[in-house]
Design an enzyme around this catalytic site. Structure first.
Site, PDB file in Angstrom:
ATOM      1  CG  ASN A   1      -1.869  -1.171   1.236  1.00 32.52           C
ATOM      2  OD1 ASN A   1      -2.464  -1.505   0.210  1.00 32.52           O
ATOM      3  ND2 ASN A   1      -2.018  -1.814   2.377  1.00 32.52           N
TER       4      ASN A   1
ATOM      5  CD  GLU B   1     -13.030   0.085   4.981  1.00 31.29           C
ATOM      6  OE1 GLU B   1     -12.253   0.145   3.998  1.00 31.29           O
ATOM      7  OE2 GLU B   1     -13.171  -0.951   5.658  1.00 31.29           O
TER       8      GLU B   1
ATOM      9  CB  SER C   1      -8.653  -2.208   1.816  1.00 26.62           C
ATOM     10  OG  SER C   1      -9.328  -3.248   2.508  1.00 26.62           O
TER      11      SER C   1
ATOM     12  CG  HIS D   1      -9.977  -3.241   8.132  1.00 23.22           C
ATOM     13  ND1 HIS D   1      -9.405  -3.654   9.312  1.00 23.22           N
ATOM     14  CD2 HIS D   1      -9.087  -3.529   7.141  1.00 23.22           C
ATOM     15  CE1 HIS D   1      -8.208  -4.165   9.052  1.00 23.22           C
ATOM     16  NE2 HIS D   1      -7.989  -4.108   7.749  1.00 23.22           N
TER      17      HIS D   1
ATOM     18  CG  HIS E   1      -6.939   1.526   1.759  1.00 22.56           C
ATOM     19  ND1 HIS E   1      -5.778   0.884   1.424  1.00 22.56           N
ATOM     20  CD2 HIS E   1      -7.461   0.829   2.815  1.00 22.56           C
ATOM     21  CE1 HIS E   1      -5.596  -0.163   2.208  1.00 22.56           C
ATOM     22  NE2 HIS E   1      -6.609  -0.213   3.061  1.00 22.56           N
TER      23      HIS E   1
ATOM     24  CG  ASP F   1     -10.623   2.891   7.953  1.00 24.08           C
ATOM     25  OD1 ASP F   1      -9.696   3.534   7.421  1.00 24.08           O
ATOM     26  OD2 ASP F   1     -10.437   1.796   8.519  1.00 24.08           O
TER      27      ASP F   1
ATOM     28  CE  LYS G   1      -3.433   0.570   4.972  1.00 27.63           C
ATOM     29  NZ  LYS G   1      -3.539   0.244   6.403  1.00 27.63           N
TER      30      LYS G   1
END
Length: 399
Positions: free
Chosen positions: A50, A186, A190, A143, A218, A215, A244
């Site tokens: 990442n 999120e 991911s 997640h 990413h 979240d 990341k």
């Protein structure tokens, strides 16, 4: 060997039979975006990590980390509630809050720790202040750390269909109690590389007086204006990581000052864990210096991912709703994904096979991740290896 090893071996054998047995491989860093096997010397192009902006090996991060260590030591010594907080850490949290358009921020040792600590802390607020249990409504693809937080809070979340905000609206509308309503999602998922509609999420949670927790692991650094992510102050709480696009390790929570003060007193991962090393935080400080000037790198990553999606589409391979630097190539079964990953590795590329429980059964894939140091030639080489590998796997199954 222990007297229980037979039980563990049986369990591992079960994973192997399902094609779900995992093991860590050894690799040396061999340059930006390159990995070398310590025994064979084989060098692979990394399409799995990442490290979206390639900052993990940037000299400024290394130098700043060393400078902070020289000033404060290699470790922090204890929890911040025990040994206090260096002024540069306070200043860094102010920078992080500004990055997310929030009043305040608190640093945690990892994104997992942050998520697993924040959810029980919010649930405790509901019980202590409202006298009623919290209601958690979560995107079904959140997640594992957020699910762990729900379990630690003793709350079973109500799950809405992935990115189905009409379903979220319906579930929230069914709640009429006094408990705090918490929405977990999120901004970038991911495993699928797709995005949530943050503006619509904000509108729905405002309408139902629900607390929106997003979240941004990413998205931070790689998406949004100057790499600020996608939330832009439109959530009640944001979790983001340093591991990341920022090229380091650790995480932070950004919210109001009142929320952060509550976390100081109730978030177990903050209270009972040693604070991150000054070396880690110095590297984060340097990464924040670099982010505003990396528009070209972010555009390059987006262009590579877009071109790769087009190559997969022309080959008839599914990439889901990916719209970011993360592109899944979905192949279905565990053994197919493992075989394809091996063939791709033999061609000189690392693209790891993702299997349950990380993704749903039947959704096994290669998770392809694009970085700023990748070239168009490397992207084309990976695409060709995947297309050829899928053909070989298909021929083997038909044979």
């Amino acid at each position: 060997m222990t007297r229980f090893d037979n039980l563990f071996q049986q369990g591992l054998a079960g994973f192997a039979a399902q094609g779900r047995l995992r093991a860590c491989k050894q690799w040396h860093a061999a340059g930006p975006g390159l990995l070398q096997h310590p025994d064979t010397g084989a060098v692979l192009v990394d399409f799995s990590s990442n490290d979206y902006l390639g900052l993990r090996t940037h000299p400024l991060l290394n130098a700043r980390g060393m400078a902070w260590a020289q000033a404060e030591g290699s470790g922090s010594g204890a929890s911040r509630l025990v040994t206090g907080t260096p002024p540069q850490t306070v200043a860094l949290e102010q920078r992080l809050a500004s990055l997310k358009g929030m009043e305040a921020a608190r640093i945690f040792s990892s994104g997992w720790q942050a998520n697993a600590s924040v959810v029980p802390a919010l649930a405790r607020l509901s019980a202590q202040v409202t006298g009623a249990p919290a209601v958690i409504v979560a995107d079904r693809f959140i997640h594992a750390s957020l699910y762990h937080g729900c379990a630690a809070a003793g709350v079973r979340p109500k799950r809405f269909h992935h990115n189905d905000l009409a379903h979220l609206d319906t579930l929230l509308g069914q709640e009429s109690g006094n408990g705090l309503k918490i929405v977990l999602t999120e901004s970038v998922f991911s495993m699928d590389g797709d995005r949530a509609d943050i503006e619509q999420l904000r509108a729905i949670t405002l309408r139902h007086n629900a607390f929106l927790c997003v979240d941004e692991a990413h998205a931070t650094g790689i998406l949004g204006t100057q790499g600020k992510g996608l939330v832009n102050g439109q959530a009640d709480l944001v979790v983001a990581t340093f591991s990341k696009a920022l090229g380091g390790m650790g995480a932070f929570v950004a919210a109001s000052e009142a929320v952060c003060r509550w976390l100081d007193n109730t978030a177990s991962g903050f209270i009972y864990s040693t604070a991150p090393s000054p070396m880690v935080l110095g590297a984060v400080d340097a990464a924040l210096d670099l982010l505003p000037g990396m528009a070209d790198q972010r555009a390059h990553v987006a262009g590579l991912a877009s071109a790769f999606r087009q190559r997969m589409a022309r080959a008839g391979l599914g990439v889901g709703l990916s719209a970011t630097q993360i592109v899944p190539v979905v192949v279905g079964a565990e053994h197919t994904a493992l075989a394809l990953a091996r063939l791709v590795e033999q061609a000189g590329f690392l693209a790891v096979a993702i299997r349950p429980p990380t993704v749903p059964p039947g959704g096994c894939r290669l998770r392809v991740v694009f970085h700023a140091h990748h070239t168009e030639a490397q992207m084309e080489g990976l695409a060709a290896a995947i297309i050829e590998g899928v053909g070989a796997c298909t021929a083997e199954m038909e044979g």
